[in-house]
Design a protein around this motif. Sequence first.
Motif, mmCIF file in Angstrom:
data_model
loop_
_atom_site.group_PDB
_atom_site.id
_atom_site.type_symbol
_atom_site.label_atom_id
_atom_site.label_comp_id
_atom_site.label_asym_id
_atom_site.label_seq_id
_atom_site.Cartn_x
_atom_site.Cartn_y
_atom_site.Cartn_z
ATOM 1 N N THR A 8 0.816 -1.214 0.000
ATOM 2 C CA THR A 8 0.000 0.000 0.000
ATOM 3 C C THR A 8 0.845 1.258 0.000
ATOM 4 O O THR A 8 0.321 2.350 0.060
ATOM 5 C CB THR A 8 -0.933 0.039 1.226
ATOM 6 O OG1 THR A 8 -0.131 -0.006 2.410
ATOM 7 C CG2 THR A 8 -1.917 -1.097 1.189
ATOM 8 N N LYS A 34 -7.180 8.349 -12.881
ATOM 9 C CA LYS A 34 -7.382 7.779 -11.547
ATOM 10 C C LYS A 34 -6.149 7.966 -10.674
ATOM 11 O O LYS A 34 -6.259 8.289 -9.490
ATOM 12 C CB LYS A 34 -7.739 6.298 -11.646
ATOM 13 C CG LYS A 34 -9.134 6.064 -12.164
ATOM 14 C CD LYS A 34 -9.445 4.584 -12.222
ATOM 15 C CE LYS A 34 -10.860 4.355 -12.725
ATOM 16 N NZ LYS A 34 -11.202 2.930 -12.751
ATOM 17 N N LEU A 38 -6.116 10.076 -7.212
ATOM 18 C CA LEU A 38 -5.662 9.501 -5.944
ATOM 19 C C LEU A 38 -4.485 10.284 -5.366
ATOM 20 O O LEU A 38 -4.418 10.513 -4.155
ATOM 21 C CB LEU A 38 -5.300 8.030 -6.121
ATOM 22 C CG LEU A 38 -6.469 7.084 -6.306
ATOM 23 C CD1 LEU A 38 -5.986 5.678 -6.639
ATOM 24 C CD2 LEU A 38 -7.352 7.064 -5.061
ATOM 25 N N ALA A 71 -13.777 13.248 -3.547
ATOM 26 C CA ALA A 71 -14.071 11.811 -3.479
ATOM 27 C C ALA A 71 -15.471 11.521 -4.006
ATOM 28 O O ALA A 71 -15.678 10.520 -4.707
ATOM 29 C CB ALA A 71 -13.915 11.309 -2.042
ATOM 30 N N TYR A 76 -15.751 7.724 -5.082
ATOM 31 C CA TYR A 76 -15.121 7.013 -3.966
ATOM 32 C C TYR A 76 -15.973 7.236 -2.709
ATOM 33 O O TYR A 76 -15.657 8.055 -1.856
ATOM 34 C CB TYR A 76 -13.692 7.508 -3.748
ATOM 35 C CG TYR A 76 -12.764 7.300 -4.925
ATOM 36 C CD1 TYR A 76 -12.829 6.149 -5.707
ATOM 37 C CD2 TYR A 76 -11.810 8.251 -5.260
ATOM 38 C CE1 TYR A 76 -11.964 5.952 -6.781
ATOM 39 C CE2 TYR A 76 -10.938 8.063 -6.332
ATOM 40 C CZ TYR A 76 -11.028 6.915 -7.083
ATOM 41 O OH TYR A 76 -10.171 6.726 -8.135
ATOM 42 N N LEU A 79 -14.487 6.810 0.923
ATOM 43 C CA LEU A 79 -13.585 7.916 1.249
ATOM 44 C C LEU A 79 -14.377 9.195 1.496
ATOM 45 O O LEU A 79 -14.085 9.937 2.440
ATOM 46 C CB LEU A 79 -12.561 8.122 0.131
ATOM 47 C CG LEU A 79 -11.622 9.315 0.289
ATOM 48 C CD1 LEU A 79 -10.843 9.251 1.599
ATOM 49 C CD2 LEU A 79 -10.674 9.403 -0.899
ATOM 50 N N GLN A 111 -8.724 4.784 3.977
ATOM 51 C CA GLN A 111 -9.556 4.666 2.779
ATOM 52 C C GLN A 111 -8.750 4.964 1.515
ATOM 53 O O GLN A 111 -8.929 4.302 0.485
ATOM 54 C CB GLN A 111 -10.781 5.576 2.864
ATOM 55 C CG GLN A 111 -11.788 5.161 3.904
ATOM 56 C CD GLN A 111 -12.309 3.755 3.683
ATOM 57 O OE1 GLN A 111 -12.559 3.339 2.554
ATOM 58 N NE2 GLN A 111 -12.448 3.010 4.755
ATOM 59 N N ILE A 112 -7.855 5.936 1.590
ATOM 60 C CA ILE A 112 -6.989 6.213 0.443
ATOM 61 C C ILE A 112 -6.077 5.016 0.190
ATOM 62 O O ILE A 112 -5.874 4.606 -0.955
ATOM 63 C CB ILE A 112 -6.182 7.511 0.654
ATOM 64 C CG1 ILE A 112 -7.131 8.715 0.597
ATOM 65 C CG2 ILE A 112 -5.071 7.644 -0.397
ATOM 66 C CD1 ILE A 112 -6.496 10.034 0.969
ATOM 67 N N LEU A 115 -7.954 2.389 -1.685
ATOM 68 C CA LEU A 115 -8.128 2.762 -3.096
ATOM 69 C C LEU A 115 -6.834 2.577 -3.892
ATOM 70 O O LEU A 115 -6.864 2.087 -5.022
ATOM 71 C CB LEU A 115 -8.609 4.209 -3.207
ATOM 72 C CG LEU A 115 -10.038 4.458 -2.729
ATOM 73 C CD1 LEU A 115 -10.310 5.951 -2.613
ATOM 74 C CD2 LEU A 115 -11.038 3.786 -3.650
ATOM 75 N N ARG A 118 -6.305 -1.161 -4.361
ATOM 76 C CA ARG A 118 -7.256 -1.673 -5.347
ATOM 77 C C ARG A 118 -6.836 -1.266 -6.753
ATOM 78 O O ARG A 118 -6.872 -2.059 -7.679
ATOM 79 C CB ARG A 118 -8.663 -1.163 -5.032
ATOM 80 C CG ARG A 118 -9.736 -1.751 -5.923
ATOM 81 C CD ARG A 118 -11.116 -1.289 -5.547
ATOM 82 N NE ARG A 118 -11.398 -1.569 -4.138
ATOM 83 C CZ ARG A 118 -12.114 -0.777 -3.360
ATOM 84 N NH1 ARG A 118 -12.635 0.352 -3.827
ATOM 85 N NH2 ARG A 118 -12.327 -1.101 -2.110
ATOM 86 N N GLN A 119 -6.439 -0.008 -6.916
ATOM 87 C CA GLN A 119 -6.037 0.487 -8.232
ATOM 88 C C GLN A 119 -4.772 -0.222 -8.717
ATOM 89 O O GLN A 119 -4.686 -0.611 -9.865
ATOM 90 C CB GLN A 119 -5.813 1.998 -8.171
ATOM 91 C CG GLN A 119 -5.420 2.615 -9.483
ATOM 92 C CD GLN A 119 -6.520 2.579 -10.529
ATOM 93 O OE1 GLN A 119 -7.683 2.427 -10.210
ATOM 94 N NE2 GLN A 119 -6.137 2.714 -11.775
#
Length: 125
Positions: A8, A34, A38, A71, A76, A79, A111-112, A115, A118-119
């Motif tokens: 992460t 994206k 982010l 967000a 999102y 977030l 939460q960031i 994301l 996930r990305q």
Amino acid sequence: MTWSHKRTDATTDELHSAISGRHNAFDMRLSDEKVLTLADLANDALALNKAALAGDYDEARFRAQMITEKAMTAGYDALASAAATAHRSLGAVGTTPEIGFGHGILNIAEQIGVLVERQSTSRLP
């Protein structure tokens, strides 16, 4: 560099490189957008944290509101909810935040992180 689903702490450049690797031009533009979104959200979260640590709660409120709006625009939802909760816990302009407001700021960072993870894992070959 070895990527795993647990990572992460990827930098923006690393994330961009991993995402845009073997995709067509449309996918790369979408991924670039994206990544930039982010990165922008992470920058706002860092500014929020620095402001809160410095006792500049009005700046922290401003940053929490910005994160909420950005967000929501990006879709999102988790977030946006975390940022809205942090904004509420910071209280009204000119007031002292509620006890425990730092938890809301930490939740934004978490939460960031979700994301980003996930990305980075969704676009790897």
